[in-house]
Design a protein around this motif. Structure first.
Motif, PDB file in Angstrom:
ATOM      1  N   GLU A 189       6.808  -0.188  -5.364  1.00 14.34           N
ATOM      2  CA  GLU A 189       5.702   0.196  -4.481  1.00 14.34           C
ATOM      3  C   GLU A 189       4.474  -0.666  -4.755  1.00 14.34           C
ATOM      4  O   GLU A 189       4.090  -0.869  -5.906  1.00 14.34           O
TER       5      GLU A 189
ATOM      6  N   GLU B 128      -0.863  -3.017  -0.250  1.00 11.21           N
ATOM      7  CA  GLU B 128      -1.231  -4.343   0.234  1.00 11.21           C
ATOM      8  C   GLU B 128      -2.040  -4.221   1.518  1.00 11.21           C
ATOM      9  O   GLU B 128      -1.548  -3.702   2.518  1.00 11.21           O
TER      10      GLU B 128
ATOM     11  N   SER C 274      -2.034  -0.882   3.274  1.00 15.25           N
ATOM     12  CA  SER C 274      -0.740  -0.304   3.620  1.00 15.25           C
ATOM     13  C   SER C 274       0.089  -0.139   2.354  1.00 15.25           C
ATOM     14  O   SER C 274      -0.120  -0.850   1.368  1.00 15.25           O
TER      15      SER C 274
ATOM     16  N   CYS D   9       3.512  -0.793   0.784  1.00 16.97           N
ATOM     17  CA  CYS D   9       4.718  -1.595   0.994  1.00 16.97           C
ATOM     18  C   CYS D   9       5.786  -1.207  -0.022  1.00 16.97           C
ATOM     19  O   CYS D   9       5.507  -1.089  -1.222  1.00 16.97           O
TER      20      CYS D   9
ATOM     21  N   TYR E 215       9.443  -2.292  -1.576  1.00 16.11           N
ATOM     22  CA  TYR E 215      10.355  -3.417  -1.749  1.00 16.11           C
ATOM     23  C   TYR E 215      11.707  -2.865  -2.209  1.00 16.11           C
ATOM     24  O   TYR E 215      11.862  -2.450  -3.359  1.00 16.11           O
TER      25      TYR E 215
ATOM     26  N   HIS F 199      12.913  -3.880   8.266  1.00 17.55           N
ATOM     27  CA  HIS F 199      12.862  -5.233   7.706  1.00 17.55           C
ATOM     28  C   HIS F 199      13.833  -6.084   8.501  1.00 17.55           C
ATOM     29  O   HIS F 199      14.989  -5.707   8.708  1.00 17.55           O
TER      30      HIS F 199
ATOM     31  N   LYS G  17      11.306  -6.105   2.203  1.00 16.23           N
ATOM     32  CA  LYS G  17       9.961  -5.529   2.272  1.00 16.23           C
ATOM     33  C   LYS G  17       9.811  -4.662   3.513  1.00 16.23           C
ATOM     34  O   LYS G  17      10.066  -5.100   4.638  1.00 16.23           O
TER      35      LYS G  17
ATOM     36  N   CYS H 260       6.860  -1.905   5.043  1.00 13.83           N
ATOM     37  CA  CYS H 260       5.512  -1.392   4.795  1.00 13.83           C
ATOM     38  C   CYS H 260       5.200  -0.184   5.665  1.00 13.83           C
ATOM     39  O   CYS H 260       5.418  -0.208   6.888  1.00 13.83           O
TER      40      CYS H 260
END
Length: 411
Positions: free
Chosen positions: A271, A274, A277, A279, A281, A311, A323, A325
């Motif tokens: 987590e 960014e 937001s 995001c 992964y 994604h 990724k 988000c």
């Protein structure tokens, strides 16, 4: 004086006859011109077509300004009426053009305030849950193609299968009198004849069992790996020959099978906040590099689904991250409270210009990852920005300015 014969009429003189014919021709010509003038439109028909067109664009679409073609010019006829009437018509057209331009701009801005990879879940009614396959009701397909009173409703819990996965297939039979017994005469799975492997893959028997309700519902679990399709990648048809209230016919299920997954989800998630937001992964172990599509749904702390994440980017071989988000403005607009739950994750390797167009990655039904709790202040209320979005907004804004200028220039 010469007497005329009974039952005959005297012929008119030649001069009088020519006069009568000339008058008739003149009357016909005048009538033709009057009808043409009476039926002529007061303004060019293309204006009606233009103004009847809906200004709204589909969500997320971004057509260029020139797609609608050149702007039609108002054309008045010689019978358009007074100058005030012509000016009023021109103003009405200009006002509608301005309304359309503003509608287009506002609709595009509204539709693109969130990025393509983070959309409101309410926009995806058919994707609220994974493996969505619509229920289908069809007439029983008779060999003689005659109309039939028998109907078959087909349901399946998934279309795409990978590895050892199985699909649950359910068929329900009815007539106009209500539920009717489904009698299975034959049920087999086979590779469609359009596929190159059709001649080398023998069909496999599929066992359907009575689900009760007077025999009107039957079901089966179909696992391609266990039925001899373990080395095959492609569509598989499950054909049923049925008898319903004395009528015999056919029905068909379809699945698409991937024997070996090109990658797998490890279950690990990183987590990162960014640009306002959150995001996520998602880690994958990739055997086949290529473009991977990974999707998931997000619920808030109260269990309400509010986001659909996607994604869609290339991944190399080995340990990789996809990724996804949770867009900040979407969180704030939906008033979603953390911690969030990412659930029902699906993934596949996208294969362009071929069929099937994907190799499936085993997904995860239900909760996949629960995030940390975050204060509302970490999320940004800013709209999504991109070069393409800015370019289209600039063009649509220019259209509005031009329409405003045309309206202001009128008397």
């Amino acid at each position: 004086m010469t007497k005329r014969s009974a039952g005959t009429t005297a012929s008119p003189r030649p001069g009088r006859r020519r006069l009568v014919i000339g008058a008739a021709v003149l009357a016909a010509v005048l009538l033709l011109f009057w009808q043409r003038d009476r039926l002529s439109p007061r303004r060019a028909p293309s204006e009606d077509d233009l103004l009847a067109a809906s200004p709204a664009q589909s969500a997320g679409s971004a057509p260029g300004r020139d797609q609608a073609g050149p702007k039609p010019r108002w054309v008045g006829s010689k019978n358009a009426g007074t100058g005030e009437d012509a000016e009023a018509s021109a103003r009405q057209i200009a006002e509608k053009r301005l309304e359309r331009a503003r509608h287009t701009l506002e609709g595009y801005v509204q539709a693109t305030r969130y990025p393509p990879g983070a959309r409101p879940l309410s926009e995806k009614p058919d994707l609220q849950k994974p493996h969505s396959v619509a229920k289908n009701t069809l007439p029983l397909a008779r060999p003689d193609h005659k109309l039939t009173d028998a109907r078959v409703t087909l349901e399946q819990d998934r279309l795409y299968l990978v590895g050892d996965e199985a699909a649950r297939l359910v068929a329900s039979c009815t007539t106009s009198d209500g539920p009717a017994r489904c009698e299975v005469l034959r049920a087999e799975a086979r590779v469609p004849e359009t596929m190159p492997q059709a001649s080398t893959m023998p069909p496999a028997r599929v066992a359907f069992a009575d689900e009760g309700a007077g025999g009107s519902t039957i079901a089966a679990l179909f696992a391609p790996a266990k039925e001899g399709f373990g080395g095959y990648h492609g569509p598989i048809a499950i054909n049923l020959d049925l008898r319903i209230e004395g009528e015999e016919g056919a029905a068909q299920f379809n699945v698409v099978y991937t024997p070996a997954p090109p990658a797998r989800l490890t279950g690990d998630v990183r987590e990162v906040i960014e640009n306002g937001s959150l995001c996520l992964y998602l880690r994958l172990a990739v055997d086949k590099p290529g473009r991977y599509v990974v999707v998931g749904r997000v619920d808030d702390a109260e269990g309400d689904g509010f986001a659909y994440l996607e994604h869609n980017d290339p991944l190399g071989a080995g340990a990789q991250e996809a990724k996804m988000c949770i867009f900040g403005k979407l969180v704030l607009d939906e008033r979603a409270k953390s911690p969030f739950v990412l659930r029902d994750v699906e993934a596949y390797l996208l294969k362009e210009d071929t069929y099937p167009d994907r190799e499936l990655v085993p997904g995860r039904d239900g909760p996949f990852h629960t995030t940390k709790a975050y204060p509302e202040s970490v999320f940004s209320d800013a709209e999504w920005q991109s070069e393409e979005r800015d370019r289209h907004i600039k063009e649509f804004t220019k259209d509005v300015k031009e329409a405003e200028g045309e309206l202001e220039a009128l008397p």
